[in-house]
Design a protein around this motif. Structure first.
Motif, short mmCIF file in Angstrom:
data_model
loop_
_atom_site.label_atom_id
_atom_site.label_comp_id
_atom_site.label_asym_id
_atom_site.label_seq_id
_atom_site.Cartn_x
_atom_site.Cartn_y
_atom_site.Cartn_z
N HIS A 193 61.83 91.42 -43.28
CA HIS A 193 63.58 92.20 -43.05
C HIS A 193 63.09 92.71 -42.26
O HIS A 193 64.27 92.81 -41.34
N ARG A 194 62.09 94.02 -42.66
CA ARG A 194 62.38 94.99 -41.52
C ARG A 194 61.42 94.53 -39.81
O ARG A 194 61.77 95.09 -39.11
N ALA A 195 60.54 93.73 -40.09
CA ALA A 195 60.90 92.63 -38.66
C ALA A 195 61.06 92.74 -37.82
O ALA A 195 61.48 92.69 -36.69
N GLY A 215 69.56 94.40 -51.51
CA GLY A 215 69.62 95.17 -51.28
C GLY A 215 69.22 95.49 -50.31
O GLY A 215 69.85 96.25 -50.18
N THR A 216 68.06 95.40 -50.48
CA THR A 216 67.30 95.58 -48.84
C THR A 216 67.94 95.47 -47.80
O THR A 216 68.15 96.26 -47.08
N ALA A 217 68.18 94.00 -47.85
CA ALA A 217 69.68 94.02 -46.28
C ALA A 217 70.22 95.00 -45.75
O ALA A 217 70.88 95.64 -44.73
N ALA A 218 71.18 94.87 -47.16
CA ALA A 218 71.96 95.50 -46.78
C ALA A 218 72.12 96.90 -47.16
O ALA A 218 72.77 98.26 -46.08
N ARG A 219 70.86 97.69 -47.50
CA ARG A 219 70.76 99.31 -47.70
C ARG A 219 70.49 99.68 -45.97
O ARG A 219 70.70 100.24 -45.62
N LEU A 220 69.32 99.06 -45.77
CA LEU A 220 68.92 99.31 -44.74
C LEU A 220 69.50 98.82 -42.80
O LEU A 220 69.96 99.89 -42.39
N VAL A 277 66.58 109.82 -55.96
CA VAL A 277 65.89 108.88 -56.56
C VAL A 277 65.28 108.23 -55.17
O VAL A 277 64.88 108.42 -54.23
N ALA A 278 64.52 107.83 -56.02
CA ALA A 278 62.96 107.43 -55.56
C ALA A 278 63.20 106.43 -54.77
O ALA A 278 62.96 105.21 -55.81
N SER A 279 63.21 105.98 -53.77
CA SER A 279 64.02 105.04 -52.96
C SER A 279 63.53 104.43 -51.49
O SER A 279 64.16 105.79 -50.68
N THR A 312 57.64 106.96 -51.55
CA THR A 312 58.17 105.20 -51.88
C THR A 312 56.97 104.26 -50.91
O THR A 312 57.01 104.74 -49.56
N ARG A 313 57.29 103.18 -50.91
CA ARG A 313 56.31 101.78 -49.73
C ARG A 313 57.11 102.85 -48.14
O ARG A 313 58.20 102.45 -48.05
N ASP A 314 55.97 102.78 -47.52
CA ASP A 314 56.43 103.76 -46.06
C ASP A 314 56.04 102.40 -45.28
O ASP A 314 55.31 103.17 -44.11
N ILE A 354 57.71 99.09 -58.29
CA ILE A 354 59.20 98.97 -59.09
C ILE A 354 59.20 97.12 -59.46
O ILE A 354 60.12 96.89 -60.56
N ASP A 355 58.72 96.21 -58.55
CA ASP A 355 59.31 94.78 -58.56
C ASP A 355 58.31 94.09 -59.48
O ASP A 355 58.27 92.88 -60.40
N GLU A 356 57.19 94.76 -60.18
CA GLU A 356 55.96 94.46 -60.98
C GLU A 356 56.31 94.61 -62.46
O GLU A 356 55.68 93.58 -63.03
N SER A 407 64.71 104.06 -65.08
CA SER A 407 65.95 103.29 -65.01
C SER A 407 66.36 102.85 -63.73
O SER A 407 67.14 102.24 -64.07
N GLU A 408 65.40 103.01 -62.94
CA GLU A 408 65.68 101.82 -62.04
C GLU A 408 66.06 100.71 -61.70
O GLU A 408 66.65 99.89 -61.41
N LEU A 409 65.12 99.79 -62.65
CA LEU A 409 65.33 98.88 -63.22
C LEU A 409 66.28 98.29 -63.42
O LEU A 409 66.77 97.02 -63.10
N VAL A 442 69.74 98.87 -61.77
CA VAL A 442 70.46 98.63 -61.06
C VAL A 442 69.75 97.50 -59.81
O VAL A 442 70.00 98.07 -58.79
N LYS A 443 68.23 96.91 -60.68
CA LYS A 443 68.23 95.93 -59.31
C LYS A 443 69.36 94.57 -59.40
O LYS A 443 70.13 94.58 -60.22
N GLU A 444 68.33 93.37 -58.50
CA GLU A 444 69.54 91.74 -58.58
C GLU A 444 69.77 92.03 -60.23
O GLU A 444 71.46 91.64 -60.56
C1 S3P Z 1 62.64 98.13 -51.40
C2 S3P Z 1 62.74 98.61 -52.28
C3 S3P Z 1 62.32 98.98 -53.46
C4 S3P Z 1 62.65 97.63 -54.21
C5 S3P Z 1 62.96 96.44 -53.12
C6 S3P Z 1 62.48 95.87 -52.06
C7 S3P Z 1 62.51 97.55 -50.02
O1 S3P Z 1 63.41 98.81 -53.77
O2 S3P Z 1 62.87 97.15 -55.30
O3 S3P Z 1 62.50 94.81 -53.50
O4 S3P Z 1 62.12 96.68 -48.65
O5 S3P Z 1 62.37 99.02 -49.59
P1 S3P Z 1 64.24 100.76 -53.95
O6 S3P Z 1 64.26 101.30 -53.06
O7 S3P Z 1 65.55 100.53 -54.53
O8 S3P Z 1 63.94 100.97 -55.36
#
Ligand code: S3P
Length: 395
Positions: free
Chosen positions: A24-26, A93-98, A164-166, A192-194, A317-319, A340-342, A344-346
Motif C-alpha cells: 500500500h505504502r509503495a 482499513g489501511t488504504a482508507a486510513r492512510l 491507541v497503538a495503531s 507500532t510498525r514503522d 496484531i495480525d498473527e 481489544s484491537e482485534l 475492530v479489525k475486518e
Molecule cells: C497496518 C496496521 C495494523 C494491521 C493492519 C496493517 C498497517 O492495523 O492490523 O493489517 O499497514 O499500518 P492498526 O494500525 O489498526 O493496528
C-alpha cells in the motif's frame, strides 16, 4: 462446509506473497513523488488494487508490467487532483486510513467509502486528529464511512500523542504532515510498525525517531521533495506465519521461507514462538528498501504454553489467530493479553479465533481482553490423528 484432513510432513523452500503494508505504502508514496518508481514484488490482492485505483483517480500514472512488477509516475507532493468519483477502498482499513491523511492535506474534495465491513470500522481515530490540520470531515454517525473530506489549503503540522497503538493512525498523521509547513510530531507510548517512516526516508523525506522510555517520538519535516525510488517489497511475515505454524505442528516437517520481511516491529510472533520452544533459524539477513529481510528455516517441535504481554500486541496484531492454533497444540495454558484491537479489525477477530478453537474442540476462555487457551499438548509424534472438522456456521 470445510473438511480438514490429517496433513503429511511439510518440506521444501517457498516464498510468500509481498507484504501488504509495504505494498500500500509503495503505491501511495510513489504517487506523491516526482519521477517514475519501479515496484517489484507488489502484493496484488484486492486491498492493494483498491489503493492503486484510488491513486490513479487522484492523478498518478500506474502501470502493471508483469506479476508483482509495477511502475508509478507520481503527481508530486501537493499535486494530486480532485477525484471525479467516490473512492471505494473495499475491505481495506489501511488504504482508507492512510489515504485520509493524504487527502486531508491536499486542497481537494473527496468522498470515500468501503464494503460493509469497512463501513462499520472506526474512522474517528483518524478524523479527530486530522481535523486539527484544518481539513474538514463529514462522516456517518460514530465516525463511519462513507466520509466526505475537504482537504486543508494550508495544512497545519500536528503534535499528537497516540491514544491507541495503531500504525494506520500514526501513518495518517505523518502523511498529512508531508504537506504541512514545519515539524509534525507523533509520540507513541507503544511503538507500532514503522514502514511509513522507513519508506518516507527512502523517498527522501527527513524523519527523525528518538526513543522515549519504552516508546518513540517521530518528527517529520514537512514539505520535503519526494523523489521516485525503486521498491522491492519483502515477503509478508504475516503470510509466512501460516506455513511456519503448520511446519511446527505437523510431524516431520522442515521448511525454508525465503525473502521474508523481518522488521522488528512485525516479528512479535517469532519471539513468541521461540518462547514456546520453536527454533526459527534466520539466515541471509539483508536490507532492501530500508526494510530488514531474511530467510527463515523452521522444523516441527514440541511447543509449551506462553504468556504474551499486551505490549507485544502491535508487533503481532495480525498473527493472533494463527498463534492461537500453535497454543492449541502446546502443552499447558497460554494467555494472550490485551487483544481489544482485534475486535475492530475486518471482523471481530477475537470472537472468530475463539469460534475456530471451539469448533476444533479446544478449551478456551475470554477474560476481558485476554484470550486463554488450554493446550492439548498433543504434539508429534504422539498426536492423535486429526478428526475431520465440519464448520457449518461461521460467526
Ligand atoms: C497496518 C496496521 C495494523 C494491521 C493492519 C496493517 C498497517 O492495523 O492490523 O493489517 O499497514 O499500518 P492498526 O494500525 O489498526 O493496528
Amino acid at each position: 462446509m470445510l473438511t480438514a484432513h490429517r496433513a503429511t510432513a511439510l518440506s521444501g523452500t517457498i516464498r510468500v506473497p509481498g507484504d501488504k503494508s509495504i505494498s500500500h505504502r509503495a503505491l501511495m508514496f510513489a504517487s506523491l513523488a516526482i519521477g517514475e518508481t519501479r515496484i517489484a514484488g507488489l502484493l496484488e490482492g484486492e486491498d492493494v488494487l483498491r489503493t492503486a485505483a484510488a491513486m490513479r483517480a487522484l492523478g498518478a500514472r500506474i502501470t502493471h508490467d508483469a506479476p508483482g512488477a509495477w511502475r508509478v509516475s507520481g503527481a508530486g507532493l501537493g499535486g494530486l487532483r480532485e477525484p471525479e468519483d467516490v473512492l471505494d477502498m473495499g475491505n481495506s482499513g489501511t488504504a482508507a486510513r492512510l489515504l485520509c491523511g493524504i487527502l486531508a492535506s491536499h486542497p481537494i474534495f473527496s468522498v470515500m467509502t468501503g464494503d460493509a465491513s469497512l463501513r462499520r470500522r472506526p474512522m474517528a481515530r483518524v478524523i479527530t486528529p486530522l481535523t486539527e490540520t484544518g481539513a474538514r470531515f463529514a462522516a456517518r454517525a460514530g465516525g463511519r464511512l462513507p466520509l466526505a473530506i475537504e482537504g486543508a489549503r494550508d495544512t497545519l503540522p500536528l503534535e499528537h500523542r497516540m491514544t491507541v497503538a495503531s500504525a494506520q493512525v500514526k501513518s495518517a498523521i505523518l502523511l498529512a504532515g508531508l504537506n504541512a509547513r514545519g515539524i509534525t510530531r507523533v509520540e507513541e507510548p507503544v511503538p507500532t510498525r514503522d514502514h511509513t517512516e522507513n519508506m518516507l526516508r527512502h523517498f527522501g523525506a527527513h524523519v527523525r525517531v528518538t526513543r522515549d522510555g519504552d516508546g518513540t517520538v517521530i518528527e517529520l519535516t514537512g514539505q520535503p521533495i519526494l523523489r521516485a525510488a525503486d521498491v522491492t517489497v519483502p515477503g509478508d511475515p504475516s503470510s509466512a506465519a501460516f506455513p511456519i505454524v503448520a511446519a511446527l505442528t505437523v510431524p516431520g516437517s522442515r521448511i525454508r521461507i525465503e525473502g521474508v520481511g523481518l522488521n522488528p516491529l512485525r516479528t512479535g510472533l517469532f519471539t513468541t514462538l521461540r518462547e514456546m520452544g520453536a527454533s526459527l533459524a534466520i539466515t541471509g539477513e539483508r536490507t532492501e528498501g530500508g526494510e530488514p529481510v531474511g530467510d527463515i528455516e523452521v522444523a516441527a517441535a514440541p511447543l509449551r504454553a506462553v504468556d504474551v504481554p499486551a505490549a507485544r500486541a502491535p508487533s503481532m496484531i495480525d498473527e493472533y489467530p494463527v498463534l492461537a492454533v500453535a497454543c492449541a497444540h502446546a502443552s499447558g495454558t497460554s494467555r494472550l493479553r490485551g487483544l481489544s484491537e482485534l475486535r475492530v479489525k475486518e471482523s471481530d477477530r477475537l470472537a472468530a479465533t475463539a469460534a475456530l478453537l471451539a469448533a476444533n474442540g479446544i478449551e478456551l476462555e475470554i477474560d476481558g481482553d485476554d484470550l486463554i487457551i488450554h493446550g492439548t499438548g498433543q504434539h508429534p509424534p504422539e498426536a492423535a490423528p486429526c478428526k475431520p472438522t465440519w464448520i457449518t456456521a461461521w460467526p
